[in-house]
Design a protein around this motif. Structure first.
Motif, PDB file in Angstrom:
ATOM      1  N   PRO A  20       0.796  -1.237   0.000  1.00  0.00           N
ATOM      2  CA  PRO A  20       0.000   0.000   0.000  1.00  0.00           C
ATOM      3  C   PRO A  20       0.828   1.287   0.000  1.00  0.00           C
ATOM      4  O   PRO A  20       0.366   2.310  -0.486  1.00  0.00           O
ATOM      5  CB  PRO A  20      -0.833  -0.109   1.276  1.00  0.00           C
ATOM      6  N   LEU A  21       2.043   1.239   0.534  1.00  0.00           N
ATOM      7  CA  LEU A  21       2.869   2.452   0.584  1.00  0.00           C
ATOM      8  C   LEU A  21       3.933   2.453  -0.505  1.00  0.00           C
ATOM      9  O   LEU A  21       4.987   3.085  -0.366  1.00  0.00           O
ATOM     10  CB  LEU A  21       3.504   2.590   1.976  1.00  0.00           C
ATOM     11  N   ALA A  22       3.671   1.745  -1.599  1.00  0.00           N
ATOM     12  CA  ALA A  22       4.639   1.637  -2.703  1.00  0.00           C
ATOM     13  C   ALA A  22       4.979   2.993  -3.308  1.00  0.00           C
ATOM     14  O   ALA A  22       6.061   3.159  -3.879  1.00  0.00           O
ATOM     15  CB  ALA A  22       4.087   0.710  -3.790  1.00  0.00           C
ATOM     16  N   ILE A  23       4.077   3.977  -3.186  1.00  0.00           N
ATOM     17  CA  ILE A  23       4.326   5.292  -3.791  1.00  0.00           C
ATOM     18  C   ILE A  23       5.597   5.947  -3.233  1.00  0.00           C
ATOM     19  O   ILE A  23       6.179   6.815  -3.875  1.00  0.00           O
ATOM     20  CB  ILE A  23       3.125   6.250  -3.591  1.00  0.00           C
ATOM     21  N   TYR A  24       6.044   5.507  -2.050  1.00  0.00           N
ATOM     22  CA  TYR A  24       7.246   6.107  -1.441  1.00  0.00           C
ATOM     23  C   TYR A  24       8.529   5.382  -1.856  1.00  0.00           C
ATOM     24  O   TYR A  24       9.611   5.729  -1.397  1.00  0.00           O
ATOM     25  CB  TYR A  24       7.133   6.076   0.088  1.00  0.00           C
ATOM     26  N   SER A  25       8.427   4.360  -2.713  1.00  0.00           N
ATOM     27  CA  SER A  25       9.590   3.497  -3.006  1.00  0.00           C
ATOM     28  C   SER A  25      10.387   3.919  -4.237  1.00  0.00           C
ATOM     29  O   SER A  25      11.359   3.270  -4.571  1.00  0.00           O
ATOM     30  CB  SER A  25       9.118   2.052  -3.221  1.00  0.00           C
ATOM     31  N   PHE A  26       9.972   5.003  -4.919  1.00  0.00           N
ATOM     32  CA  PHE A  26      10.599   5.284  -6.210  1.00  0.00           C
ATOM     33  C   PHE A  26      11.597   6.444  -6.176  1.00  0.00           C
ATOM     34  O   PHE A  26      11.951   7.009  -7.207  1.00  0.00           O
ATOM     35  CB  PHE A  26       9.499   5.531  -7.268  1.00  0.00           C
ATOM     36  N   LYS A  27      12.031   6.830  -4.975  1.00  0.00           N
ATOM     37  CA  LYS A  27      13.104   7.798  -4.755  1.00  0.00           C
ATOM     38  C   LYS A  27      12.894   9.077  -5.552  1.00  0.00           C
ATOM     39  O   LYS A  27      11.899   9.756  -5.415  1.00  0.00           O
ATOM     40  CB  LYS A  27      14.465   7.155  -5.052  1.00  0.00           C
ATOM     41  N   ALA A  52      -9.103  -5.602   1.162  1.00  0.00           N
ATOM     42  CA  ALA A  52      -9.839  -4.337   1.362  1.00  0.00           C
ATOM     43  C   ALA A  52      -9.066  -3.404   2.292  1.00  0.00           C
ATOM     44  O   ALA A  52      -9.006  -2.194   2.069  1.00  0.00           O
ATOM     45  CB  ALA A  52     -11.227  -4.632   1.927  1.00  0.00           C
ATOM     46  N   ARG A  53      -8.435  -3.967   3.320  1.00  0.00           N
ATOM     47  CA  ARG A  53      -7.665  -3.149   4.261  1.00  0.00           C
ATOM     48  C   ARG A  53      -6.492  -2.471   3.554  1.00  0.00           C
ATOM     49  O   ARG A  53      -6.212  -1.288   3.757  1.00  0.00           O
ATOM     50  CB  ARG A  53      -7.160  -4.022   5.407  1.00  0.00           C
ATOM     51  N   ASP A  54      -5.787  -3.235   2.690  1.00  0.00           N
ATOM     52  CA  ASP A  54      -4.643  -2.661   1.967  1.00  0.00           C
ATOM     53  C   ASP A  54      -5.103  -1.536   1.039  1.00  0.00           C
ATOM     54  O   ASP A  54      -4.399  -0.536   0.878  1.00  0.00           O
ATOM     55  CB  ASP A  54      -3.932  -3.761   1.156  1.00  0.00           C
ATOM     56  N   ALA A  55      -6.283  -1.710   0.422  1.00  0.00           N
ATOM     57  CA  ALA A  55      -6.827  -0.654  -0.451  1.00  0.00           C
ATOM     58  C   ALA A  55      -7.070   0.620   0.353  1.00  0.00           C
ATOM     59  O   ALA A  55      -6.745   1.725  -0.096  1.00  0.00           O
ATOM     60  CB  ALA A  55      -8.126  -1.147  -1.106  1.00  0.00           C
ATOM     61  N   ARG A  56      -7.606   0.468   1.574  1.00  0.00           N
ATOM     62  CA  ARG A  56      -7.879   1.643   2.412  1.00  0.00           C
ATOM     63  C   ARG A  56      -6.585   2.336   2.839  1.00  0.00           C
ATOM     64  O   ARG A  56      -6.512   3.565   2.882  1.00  0.00           O
ATOM     65  CB  ARG A  56      -8.717   1.241   3.631  1.00  0.00           C
ATOM     66  N   VAL A  57      -5.548   1.536   3.154  1.00  0.00           N
ATOM     67  CA  VAL A  57      -4.243   2.115   3.551  1.00  0.00           C
ATOM     68  C   VAL A  57      -3.668   2.925   2.390  1.00  0.00           C
ATOM     69  O   VAL A  57      -3.165   4.040   2.573  1.00  0.00           O
ATOM     70  CB  VAL A  57      -3.256   1.002   3.985  1.00  0.00           C
ATOM     71  N   ALA A  58      -3.751   2.365   1.160  1.00  0.00           N
ATOM     72  CA  ALA A  58      -3.223   3.059  -0.028  1.00  0.00           C
ATOM     73  C   ALA A  58      -3.974   4.370  -0.268  1.00  0.00           C
ATOM     74  O   ALA A  58      -3.361   5.412  -0.548  1.00  0.00           O
ATOM     75  CB  ALA A  58      -3.335   2.151  -1.251  1.00  0.00           C
ATOM     76  N   TYR A 154       7.112  -5.246  -9.613  1.00  0.00           N
ATOM     77  CA  TYR A 154       7.523  -4.432  -8.455  1.00  0.00           C
ATOM     78  C   TYR A 154       8.541  -5.227  -7.658  1.00  0.00           C
ATOM     79  O   TYR A 154       8.239  -6.301  -7.156  1.00  0.00           O
ATOM     80  CB  TYR A 154       6.291  -4.120  -7.605  1.00  0.00           C
ATOM     81  N   ARG A 155       9.767  -4.721  -7.551  1.00  0.00           N
ATOM     82  CA  ARG A 155      10.845  -5.517  -6.952  1.00  0.00           C
ATOM     83  C   ARG A 155      11.396  -4.925  -5.655  1.00  0.00           C
ATOM     84  O   ARG A 155      12.342  -5.457  -5.104  1.00  0.00           O
ATOM     85  CB  ARG A 155      12.007  -5.654  -7.943  1.00  0.00           C
ATOM     86  N   THR A 156      10.821  -3.849  -5.183  1.00  0.00           N
ATOM     87  CA  THR A 156      11.391  -3.188  -4.001  1.00  0.00           C
ATOM     88  C   THR A 156      11.396  -4.111  -2.786  1.00  0.00           C
ATOM     89  O   THR A 156      12.278  -4.046  -1.946  1.00  0.00           O
ATOM     90  CB  THR A 156      10.591  -1.904  -3.686  1.00  0.00           C
ATOM     91  N   ASP A 157      10.370  -4.980  -2.692  1.00  0.00           N
ATOM     92  CA  ASP A 157      10.284  -5.868  -1.530  1.00  0.00           C
ATOM     93  C   ASP A 157      10.947  -7.223  -1.801  1.00  0.00           C
ATOM     94  O   ASP A 157      10.808  -8.152  -1.027  1.00  0.00           O
ATOM     95  CB  ASP A 157       8.810  -6.097  -1.152  1.00  0.00           C
ATOM     96  N   GLN A 158      11.665  -7.314  -2.912  1.00  0.00           N
ATOM     97  CA  GLN A 158      12.270  -8.596  -3.291  1.00  0.00           C
ATOM     98  C   GLN A 158      13.675  -8.668  -2.706  1.00  0.00           C
ATOM     99  O   GLN A 158      14.538  -7.851  -3.039  1.00  0.00           O
ATOM    100  CB  GLN A 158      12.313  -8.679  -4.819  1.00  0.00           C
TER     101      GLN A 158
END
Length: 458
Positions: A20-27, A52-58, A154-158
């Motif tokens: 959900p917070l992927a928007i902060y991963s692109f520096k 549904a919870r992840d959608a709300r967090v995003a 999406y590889r930031t969490d890989q």
């Protein structure tokens, strides 16, 4: 919006559901959210699905960034993090206004609008790179077919690039263990033998990693790691093979190592990976019953697993939460039957054991907010969980609780997870240096010769 080195990343809906917070991963790069993605998040946030919870967090994260922005600023892009100078921008693309160019599949109107938006940006923002980021493999193929130049997962969490590099929890030394050792210092403490050896031949090594060899009877476990030394606890292969829990003994050395970790009171988390039929659930269940009923170390056994579509399906099934969960936990009830198949009355034994060991079947969806004390927790089918779902469960474990996570990376059912992005892989990598955890990959199929042949040849 900046120079040509900065890229545009267009995010698909599944990225924000996965992280959900992927928007902060692109520096320093710029992120674009198509309007279609917001519409899909809106539909999902009110659904009964577990995402549904992840959608709300995003949605909340986006709201926090855009709350004071004007419509023009939102379409042009505003800094993701206003406190830093060299931060990327985030914008919302009104993709419903664009001229239609892609008609890939009529039944996937949302996907087509996203592809359309990417192609529009690709032409308008050249020479800057516009990259579509999606976890949907088919969407990646369709994007390339439609003319999108750059498409990525999406590889930031890989944490690793290839699942073959995942630590197996043990290392096998060629030949005889002692023939490779130049100097050793051994000592006895409380009936246990510990060997201090040079660390270099064993690198890379981790705490609680098992060490076995091919020829002799040696088996050990890494007890301590120092700058250039290693302390191994001598276990002996013969002793490992004679470990016993609920009348179950190991069928191979890998099961021996797993059982050793499962019945060790100093290990709070055991991760079991391996093929179907390698004995993961059987060993976990046998050691749970042994330690709960025979030794009285735990008050209850909690069995839980991911239940896909549980929001839609569980409500229609009759009975209590426990009874509703039974179809998904057949693997556990099968295992209990196998452990008691020689009893005079198997059904009576199972009922007695379930009451005596206080076995509770729970859904992952109802674990949030709980604190589990003095329990043996068995989390089955971990390969279908994301890292955040696994974190939700492990952080529930309170004092005196042991958790066993088992899974097979070859049996992932989730649309968006791959072996390298599965929460099981994430957990193995993250916990490998934690002294309270052990991880064992079970080689070999012991279920039957039929299952073994199928695993190797199908």
């Amino acid at each position: 919006m900046g120079d040509t080195d900065r890229k545009f990343f267009v995010l698909d809906t599944n990225i924000l559901l996965h992280e959900p917070l992927a928007i902060y991963s692109f520096k320093e790069h710029d992120v674009i959210i198509p309007m279609t993605v917001l519409e899909e998040l809106d539909r999902i946030k009110d659904s009964k699905r577990d995402v549904a919870r992840d959608a709300r967090v995003a949605i909340r994260a986006l709201e926090a960034i855009f709350k004071d922005a004007t419509p023009d600023e939102i379409s042009e892009g505003i800094p993701v993090n206003k406190d830093f100078e060299n931060t990327g921008h985030i914008a919302i693309l009104a993709d419903f206004e664009l001229q239609e160019t892609v008609k890939a599949f009529a039944d996937k109107a949302g996907d087509n609008r996203i592809l359309n938006g990417v192609l529009y940006l690709q032409n308008k923002r050249a020479p800057r790179e516009v990259i579509l980021v999606t976890k949907d493999i088919n969407m990646r193929l369709r994007a390339k077919g439609a003319g999108v130049r750059f498409v990525e997962d999406y590889r930031t969490d890989q944490l690793i690039d290839d699942v073959q590099y995942l630590t197996k929890g043990f290392q096998q030394i060629e030949g005889d263990f002692w023939s490779n050792i130049d100097e050793v210092e051994s000592k006895n403490l409380a009936g246990r033998t510990y060997h201090t050896l040079n660390r270099e031949p064993f690198d890379p090594t981790y705490i609680n990693q098992y060490v076995i060899d091919e020829e002799s009877d040696f088996a050990g476990r890494v007890e301590e790691i120092e700058q250039d030394k290693l302390i191994l606890k001598d276990l002996s292969r013969e002793r490992l093979m004679h470990r016993r829990a609920w009348d179950i003994t190991p069928k191979n050395i890998y099961q021996g190592m797993a059982l050793d970790a499962l019945i060790d009171p100093d290990i709070d988390l055991v991760i079991l990976t391996g093929a179907a039929g390698s004995g993961k659930t059987l060993l976990a269940m046998a050691s749970a019953l042994e330690q709960t009923i025979e030794k009285g170390m735990f008050d209850k056994i909690i069995v839980t697993r991911n239940t896909p579509d549980i929001g839609e399906s569980i409500g229609f099934l009759p009975g209590s939460e426990e009874e509703k969960m039974l179809p998904w936990l057949a693997a556990i009830t099968d295992t209990l039957e196998a452990l008691h198949k020689n009893d005079h009355c198997t059904e009576g034994s199972l009922k007695y054991i379930c009451d005596k060991a206080n076995i509770q079947f729970k859904s992952i969806n109802f674990m949030r907010g709980r604190s589990i004390q003095n329990a043996f927790v068995l989390l089955d089918e971990c390969q279908n969980l994301t890292a955040s779902q696994i974190k939700t469960i492990i952080t529930r474990c309170g004092e005196g609780t042991k958790i066993v996570c088992s899974g097979n990376l070859a049996q992932i059912d989730s649309h968006y997870l791959t072996p390298v992005t599965s929460g099981l892989t994430y957990m193995v990598e993250r916990f490998k240096n934690f002294e309270g955890s052990a991880n064992i990959h079970l080689n070999g199929v012991v279920r039957s010769r039929l299952a073994e042949f199928a695993e190797e040849n199908l």
